[in-house]
Design an enzyme around this catalytic site. Structure first.
Site, PDB file in Angstrom:
ATOM      1  N   CYS A 130     -67.997  13.237  43.312  1.00 24.79           N
ATOM      2  CA  CYS A 130     -66.858  13.004  42.409  1.00 24.79           C
ATOM      3  C   CYS A 130     -67.267  12.369  41.078  1.00 24.79           C
ATOM      4  O   CYS A 130     -66.775  12.762  40.021  1.00 24.79           O
ATOM      5  CB  CYS A 130     -65.797  12.145  43.092  1.00 24.79           C
ATOM      6  N   GLY A 161     -62.724   7.122  47.701  1.00 18.94           N
ATOM      7  CA  GLY A 161     -63.980   7.873  47.756  1.00 18.94           C
ATOM      8  C   GLY A 161     -64.713   7.655  49.074  1.00 18.94           C
ATOM      9  O   GLY A 161     -65.475   8.510  49.524  1.00 18.94           O
ATOM     10  N   HIS A 243     -61.397   7.391  39.862  1.00 25.22           N
ATOM     11  CA  HIS A 243     -62.654   6.771  39.422  1.00 25.22           C
ATOM     12  C   HIS A 243     -62.633   6.672  37.887  1.00 25.22           C
ATOM     13  O   HIS A 243     -62.136   7.574  37.204  1.00 25.22           O
ATOM     14  CB  HIS A 243     -63.857   7.649  39.799  1.00 25.22           C
TER      15      HIS A 243
HETATM   16  C1  11C Z   1     -67.537   7.548  46.641  1.00 29.30           C
HETATM   17  N1  11C Z   1     -68.582   9.356  45.417  1.00 29.30           N
HETATM   18  O1  11C Z   1     -66.724   7.371  45.737  1.00 29.30           O
HETATM   19  C2  11C Z   1     -68.367   8.798  46.717  1.00 29.30           C
HETATM   20  C3  11C Z   1     -67.697   9.745  47.682  1.00 29.30           C
HETATM   21  O2  11C Z   1     -71.551  12.474  47.866  1.00 29.30           O
HETATM   22  O3  11C Z   1     -69.669  13.424  48.244  1.00 29.30           O
HETATM   23  C4  11C Z   1     -68.335  11.110  47.772  1.00 29.30           C
HETATM   24  C5  11C Z   1     -69.741  11.069  48.314  1.00 29.30           C
HETATM   25  C6  11C Z   1     -70.366  12.418  48.142  1.00 29.30           C
HETATM   26  O4  11C Z   1     -67.710   6.755  47.552  1.00 29.30           O
END
Ligand code: 11C
Ligand code: A2P
Length: 340
Positions: A130, A161, A243
């Site tokens: 993301c 996330g 985010h």
């Molecule tokens: C988070 N970006 O916000 C991460 C979630 O590699 O697909 C997604 C983790 C991934 O914790």
């Protein structure tokens, strides 16, 4: 023509967003199969005007579907994505498991749609992380115009996330602390309510975390340029959805803030909110959550670097950062007749 679709991880935070987005975008779904662990088997979830019973992934026959949207964790994808692909189902995988594999395309439809055609070797297309997706949607028009040589980025990432358990942890800790009770931490190594944690995913030997290194590897793969230097610090903040990122870029040729704004205003998937007055910017609560766009604010020339630009980038991590991007990849496959 319709396509039969399976969602793997349908009871999770991303899976639920996938169901909602397929319905909202009127994706040509014939039969929809909702798959999760045996713990959820029999649970009913609504899609269009029907209630669909969740099935145990372990018993599912993937020859029944043409498209599989996977979001149940890396180890589940490692085991089941090849089985699904072997059965003739095109897998769009939202986990990090296959992203660095040279035979597997890593696609953001606004950035590198051309890469999607190369999925035939393995039958799997990977959906990026993301934090990478929203950053690259915003940087693509600037990179095309003047060439980005270096990216310094600090993220402010929502707990969704991590998944549903983390949403519950933030809500639970907040309630307990406001009632004068101690906060318990199970999902995160430290209290997340009223706090900021400079760790997302596990630590690597070089001192960066895996989330930070994903932003490096994935940016280079998607921009097809291993020379782009990327220096991330990823931080978890007590926000439920959306985010945010403070992105600082260095470019090959000079780009003014006015030119950058013009490029961003006409970029696909981007909405500029940048008024240089109190509240004249995007925030995760007011803009990120529940919307599809990548919002860009605070566009300004870096006073410390001749060819530097600063941006603030906000997007819904479960939508553009995960479920929406996966559904857009599926739409791309249909548009270009890559699935029959
Ligand atoms: C988070 N970006 O916000 C991460 C979630 O590699 O697909 C997604 C983790 C991934 O914790
Ligand atoms: P379940 O609800 O049955 O545990 P989140 O990221 O929000 O935590 O969601 C994770 C998703 O992955 C859920 O849909 C979860 O299903 C699913 N999942 C977890 N482990 C398995 C498994 N062993 N087999 C199938 N699905 C799984």
């Amino acid at each position: 023509k319709t396509y039969d679709v399976a969602i793997v991880g349908a009871t999770g935070a991303v899976g639920e967003a996938m169901i909602e987005i397929l319905e909202q975008r009127d994706f040509p779904v014939g039969e929809l199969y909702l798959l999760a662990s045996e713990r959820s088997a029999g649970k009913r979830i609504s899609f269009r005007d029907k209630q669909i019973a969740v099935q145990d992934l372990a018993n599912f026959d993937f020859s029944k579907v043409q498209i599989g949207l996977f979001s149940a964790g890396g180890s589940i994808s490692e085991e089941y994505a090849p089985i699904a692909a072997e059965a003739g189902c095109v897998v769009i995988d939202n986990t990090s498991h296959f992203r660095r594999d040279h035979e597997i395309p890593l696609v953001v439809p606004e950035v590198n749609p051309h890469a999607a055609v190369d999925f035939h070797a393995r039958g799997i297309i990977a959906n990026p992380n993301c934090s990478t997706i929203q950053m690259l949607v915003a940087l693509k028009p600037l990179h095309d115009a003047v060439g980005i040589t270096r990216i310094n980025v600090a993220t402010y990432q929502a707990v969704s996330g991590t998944g549903k358990s983390a949403i519950e942890e933030l809500a639970g800790q907040t309630a307990r602390l406001l009632n004068g009770q101690p906060a318990e931490s199970k999902v995160y190594p430290r209290q997340i309510a009223f706090n900021a944690l400079p760790q997302i995913d596990s630590f690597q030997e070089n001192g960066y975390t895996r989330e930070e290194m994903k932003m490096v590897w994935e940016t280079q793969k998607i921009f097809e340029d291993d020379s782009i230097a990327v220096n991330p610090t990823c931080v978890r903040v007590p926000v439920f959805h959306g985010h945010s990122e403070a992105v600082h870029i260095e470019t090959r040729d000079k780009l003014s803030a006015v030119e950058a704004r013009q490029l961003l205003e006409s970029a696909p998937g981007v909405t500029v909110i940048d008024e240089r007055e109190d509240g004249g910017y995007a925030t995760p609560v007011t803009d990120g959550a529940g919307n599809d766009a990548v919002f860009v604010s605070r566009i300004r020339e870096d006073i410390s670097h001749e060819r530097g630009l600063d941006l603030w980038v906000v997007s819904d991590n479960l939508r553009k950062g995960a479920a929406l991007n996966s559904v857009q990849i599926a739409e791309l496959l249909l548009r270009d007749q890559l699935i029959t």
